[in-house]
Design a protein around this motif. Structure first.
Motif, PDB file in Angstrom:
ATOM      1  N   ALA A 158      -4.928   1.970 -13.621  1.00 37.56           N
ATOM      2  CA  ALA A 158      -5.813   2.718 -12.572  1.00 37.56           C
ATOM      3  C   ALA A 158      -4.555   2.952 -11.351  1.00 37.56           C
ATOM      4  CB  ALA A 158      -6.928   1.838 -11.953  1.00 37.56           C
ATOM      5  N   GLN A 159      -3.867   2.018 -11.022  1.00 31.23           N
ATOM      6  CA  GLN A 159      -3.049   2.410  -9.970  1.00 31.23           C
ATOM      7  C   GLN A 159      -2.138   3.294 -10.582  1.00 31.23           C
ATOM      8  OE1 GLN A 159       0.580  -0.196  -7.803  1.00 31.23           O
ATOM      9  NE2 GLN A 159      -1.603  -1.135  -7.957  1.00 31.23           N
ATOM     10  N   LEU A 160      -1.325   3.454 -11.536  1.00 29.77           N
ATOM     11  CA  LEU A 160      -0.708   4.638 -12.088  1.00 29.77           C
ATOM     12  C   LEU A 160      -1.288   6.026 -12.211  1.00 29.77           C
ATOM     13  CD1 LEU A 160       1.801   5.826 -13.552  1.00 29.77           C
ATOM     14  CD2 LEU A 160       0.653   5.435 -15.707  1.00 29.77           C
ATOM     15  N   GLN A 161      -2.726   6.070 -12.253  1.00 32.34           N
ATOM     16  CA  GLN A 161      -3.440   7.256 -12.204  1.00 32.34           C
ATOM     17  C   GLN A 161      -3.495   7.685 -10.730  1.00 32.34           C
ATOM     18  OE1 GLN A 161      -7.171   6.279 -14.033  1.00 32.34           O
ATOM     19  NE2 GLN A 161      -6.329   6.803 -16.106  1.00 32.34           N
ATOM     20  N   ARG A 162      -3.541   6.818  -9.918  1.00 27.03           N
ATOM     21  CA  ARG A 162      -3.702   7.202  -8.328  1.00 27.03           C
ATOM     22  C   ARG A 162      -2.367   7.636  -7.891  1.00 27.03           C
ATOM     23  NH1 ARG A 162      -6.889   2.439  -7.991  1.00 27.03           N
ATOM     24  NH2 ARG A 162      -4.782   1.003  -7.401  1.00 27.03           N
ATOM     25  N   ILE A 163      -1.184   6.956  -8.316  1.00 26.52           N
ATOM     26  CA  ILE A 163      -0.006   7.739  -8.288  1.00 26.52           C
ATOM     27  C   ILE A 163       0.335   8.747  -8.575  1.00 26.52           C
ATOM     28  CG2 ILE A 163       2.343   7.124  -8.557  1.00 26.52           C
ATOM     29  CD1 ILE A 163       1.924   4.259  -8.703  1.00 26.52           C
ATOM     30  N   GLU A 164      -0.313   9.133  -9.923  1.00 25.00           N
ATOM     31  CA  GLU A 164      -0.004  10.640 -10.387  1.00 25.00           C
ATOM     32  C   GLU A 164      -0.871  11.611  -9.749  1.00 25.00           C
ATOM     33  OE1 GLU A 164       1.060   9.691 -15.136  1.00 25.00           O
ATOM     34  OE2 GLU A 164      -1.135   9.507 -14.347  1.00 25.00           O
ATOM     35  N   ARG A 165      -2.027  11.241  -9.140  1.00 33.66           N
ATOM     36  CA  ARG A 165      -3.025  12.099  -8.335  1.00 33.66           C
ATOM     37  C   ARG A 165      -2.051  12.480  -7.063  1.00 33.66           C
ATOM     38  NH1 ARG A 165      -7.497   9.117 -10.420  1.00 33.66           N
ATOM     39  NH2 ARG A 165      -7.362   7.806  -8.385  1.00 33.66           N
ATOM     40  N   THR A 166      -1.617  11.432  -6.480  1.00 32.54           N
ATOM     41  CA  THR A 166      -0.725  11.743  -5.133  1.00 32.54           C
ATOM     42  C   THR A 166       0.476  12.555  -5.493  1.00 32.54           C
ATOM     43  OG1 THR A 166      -1.575   9.502  -4.453  1.00 32.54           O
ATOM     44  CG2 THR A 166       0.594  10.468  -3.308  1.00 32.54           C
ATOM     45  N   LEU A 167       1.107  12.528  -6.687  1.00 32.22           N
ATOM     46  CA  LEU A 167       2.431  13.344  -6.693  1.00 32.22           C
ATOM     47  C   LEU A 167       2.083  14.590  -7.571  1.00 32.22           C
ATOM     48  CD1 LEU A 167       4.775  10.315  -7.883  1.00 32.22           C
ATOM     49  CD2 LEU A 167       4.596  11.716  -5.732  1.00 32.22           C
TER      50      LEU A 167
ATOM     51  N   ARG B 144       5.928  -0.025  -3.289  1.00 33.03           N
ATOM     52  CA  ARG B 144       5.245  -0.840  -4.266  1.00 33.03           C
ATOM     53  C   ARG B 144       4.826   0.193  -5.497  1.00 33.03           C
ATOM     54  NH1 ARG B 144      -0.388  -0.792  -3.975  1.00 33.03           N
ATOM     55  NH2 ARG B 144      -1.186   0.150  -1.901  1.00 33.03           N
ATOM     56  N   HIS B 145       4.639   1.267  -5.209  1.00 29.75           N
ATOM     57  CA  HIS B 145       4.086   2.369  -6.203  1.00 29.75           C
ATOM     58  C   HIS B 145       5.378   2.789  -6.987  1.00 29.75           C
ATOM     59  CE1 HIS B 145       0.708   3.456  -3.223  1.00 29.75           C
ATOM     60  NE2 HIS B 145       0.401   2.580  -4.271  1.00 29.75           N
ATOM     61  N   LEU B 146       6.583   2.776  -6.239  1.00 34.31           N
ATOM     62  CA  LEU B 146       7.855   3.296  -7.208  1.00 34.31           C
ATOM     63  C   LEU B 146       8.095   1.985  -7.977  1.00 34.31           C
ATOM     64  CD1 LEU B 146       9.952   5.023  -4.109  1.00 34.31           C
ATOM     65  CD2 LEU B 146       8.411   5.882  -5.866  1.00 34.31           C
ATOM     66  N   ARG B 147       7.986   0.672  -7.497  1.00 33.68           N
ATOM     67  CA  ARG B 147       8.365  -0.264  -8.265  1.00 33.68           C
ATOM     68  C   ARG B 147       7.476  -0.161  -9.373  1.00 33.68           C
ATOM     69  NH1 ARG B 147       8.000  -3.020  -3.246  1.00 33.68           N
ATOM     70  NH2 ARG B 147      10.107  -3.319  -2.394  1.00 33.68           N
ATOM     71  N   VAL B 148       6.086   0.066  -9.411  1.00 38.95           N
ATOM     72  CA  VAL B 148       5.238   0.234 -10.889  1.00 38.95           C
ATOM     73  C   VAL B 148       5.771   1.380 -11.538  1.00 38.95           C
ATOM     74  CG1 VAL B 148       2.962   1.362 -11.419  1.00 38.95           C
ATOM     75  CG2 VAL B 148       3.007  -0.595  -9.645  1.00 38.95           C
ATOM     76  N   VAL B 149       6.139   2.541 -11.168  1.00 36.44           N
ATOM     77  CA  VAL B 149       6.780   3.460 -12.093  1.00 36.44           C
ATOM     78  C   VAL B 149       8.224   3.150 -12.635  1.00 36.44           C
ATOM     79  CG1 VAL B 149       7.786   6.284 -12.051  1.00 36.44           C
ATOM     80  CG2 VAL B 149       5.823   5.385 -10.364  1.00 36.44           C
ATOM     81  N   CYS B 150       8.903   2.354 -11.865  1.00 38.73           N
ATOM     82  CA  CYS B 150      10.095   1.833 -12.600  1.00 38.73           C
ATOM     83  C   CYS B 150       9.763   0.897 -13.607  1.00 38.73           C
ATOM     84  CB  CYS B 150      11.179   1.308 -11.481  1.00 38.73           C
ATOM     85  SG  CYS B 150      12.076   2.406 -10.506  1.00 38.73           S
TER      86      CYS B 150
END
Length: 326
Positions: free
Chosen positions: A36-45, A6-12
Motif C-alpha cells: 500500500a505504501q509503494l502504491q502511494r509513492i507511485e501515485r505521488t511520483l 523514508r519513502h526513498l528507503r522503501v524504494v531502495c
C-alpha cells in the motif's frame, strides 16, 4: 502526499531485495502495508516504479531515475546527521575563517596551513582589487581578515577602524621576458626602463602614485600603462608588449625573469587587517603568525631572493610592527 526520505528507503529496499515481500521482511513491515505504501509513492511520483511479476520486482525507467537520486540523497543525509551528532557531542562549533585578499601571494598558502592544522575549520576566501571594499566588509562583519599590501610606509584608509599588522616587506621587482636585453643583470636601474611600455593589475591603493613618483625621481614619466588581470599581465610580458612590476614572491613563470630595481625605489608591505571589536580579533595573533609562516613558505621557489633577504634583514618578516590607523 509529500515524498519523504523514508519513502526513498522503501524504494531502495525493494530494488535491493528484488521483491516487495523480501523488502517488507527487511524493513520489519507487513507485506500488505508495504504494498500500500509503494502504491502511494507511485501515485505521488506519477507512475509505476517497478514491474512486478512472479520473478520479483524490477525498476521501470521512472524507478531507475528515483533510485539514482535516492542513492545520492540518502548517504548525504546520513552524513549530515553523523556530522551534526559529532558537532553536538563536541559542544563547540568548528573554527571559521573568512579571508579577503587583494592580489595576495600568500593567501592560498594560509588556507593550506589552516586546513592542515585545523581540519574541521571552515575557511572561505574573497578576492577583490579594492582594499577599501575588503576593509568595509571586515568592518561590517562579513569578513574576518583582509590581506593586502601598501607601498612604502603608507597605511590603508583609516575610515573603517581596522587594526593592521605588517606581515612582511619586500622590494618591488620588475618582470621581464628572459630575452630582454636587461634580463642578464641582477639589478636594473629604473631609469633604464624609461622607454618601456608597462602593464599592471587594477587596484585602488596608493601604488600608482608611488610608481609615478619613483619614475619622476629617475627622470622620466612612464609610458602607457596597460591595466589587466594577473594572467593578462603575464601574457603581455611574455609577448614582449610590456614589462611589469611584481612582488618578490611572484610565482616563477617559464620564459620570464624577475629582477631587483637598483636602489630599491619601491617597497611593498604586506598587511593583515581585522576589526578590533570583532570576534576575529581574538584570533588575530594566530592569523598574523600563520600569515608570516605562509610568507616564508612562499620563498621556497625563490632561493636567490631568500639569500638576498638573509643579507638584508630590513626586509622580509621583521619584528612585529602594529599599524593602527585612526
Amino acid at each position: 502526499m509529500n515524498l519523504e526520505l523514508r519513502h526513498l528507503r522503501v524504494v531502495c529496499a525493494i530494488a535491493e531485495t528484488g521483491s516487495v515481500t523480501k523488502a517488507a521482511s527487511a524493513l520489519g513491515l507487513a507485506q500488505p502495508a508495504l504494498t500500500a505504501q509503494l502504491q502511494r509513492i507511485e501515485r505521488t511520483l506519477g507512475g509505476p516504479l517497478f514491474d512486478r511479476d512472479r520473478r520479483g520486482a524490477r525498476p521501470t525507467a521512472l524507478g531507475e531515475l528515483v533510485l539514482a537520486r535516492a542513492r545520492v540523497l540518502l548517504p548525504a543525509m546520513k552524513g549530515l546527521q553523523d556530522e551534526a551528532a559529532r558537532l553536538a557531542g563536541a559542544g563547540d562549533a568548528p573554527p571559521c575563517y573568512r579571508f579577503g585578499g587583494v592580489n595576495s601571494p600568500i593567501l592560498g598558502r594560509m588556507v593550506h596551513r589552516l586546513a592542515a592544522e585545523q581540519p574541521p575549520a571552515q575557511i572561505t576566501t574573497l578576492a577583490s582589487w579594492s582594499v577599501d571594499e575588503l576593509a568595509q566588509l571586515v568592518a561590517g562583519g562579513r569578513l574576518d581578515f583582509a590581506l593586502t599590501g601598501v607601498c612604502g610606509d603608507a597605511s590603508p584608509s583609516a575610515g573603517f577602524g581596522l587594526s593592521w599588522q605588517e606581515v612582511a616587506i619586500d622590494p618591488v621587482l620588475v618582470l621581464l621576458p628572459e630575452t630582454h636585453p636587461l634580463a642578464a643583470h641582477d639589478e636594473v636601474r629604473l631609469a633604464d626602463l624609461r622607454h618601456e611600455q608597462w602593464v599592471a593589475a587594477p587596484g585602488d591603493g596608493c601604488f600608482a602614485d608611488c610608481f609615478a613618483t619613483a619614475c619622476a625621481r629617475a627622470g622620466f614619466t612612464p609610458r602607457k600603462v596597460y591595466e589587466t588581470d594577473i594572467r593578462g599581465c603575464v601574457d603581455l610580458v611574455e609577448a614582449g608588449v610590456a614589462i611589469a612590476l611584481c612582488q618578490a614572491t611572484f610565482r616563477p613563470v617559464a620564459g620570464l625573469v624577475t629582477r631587483r630595481l637598483a636602489g630599491i625605489p619601491l617597497r611593498w608591505r604586506l598587511l593583515l587587517g581585522w576589526h578590533p571589536d570583532s570576534p576575529a580579533a581574538r584570533k588575530a595573533d594566530l592569523m598574523v603568525q600563520t600569515a608570516k609562516a605562509a610568507y616564508v613558505d612562499s620563498l621556497a621557489p625563490h632561493p636567490a631572493y631568500l639569500d638576498w633577504l638573509l643579507r638584508h634583514p630590513a626586509f622580509g618578516v621583521r619584528q612585529p610592527t602594529g599599524v593602527r590607523p585612526g
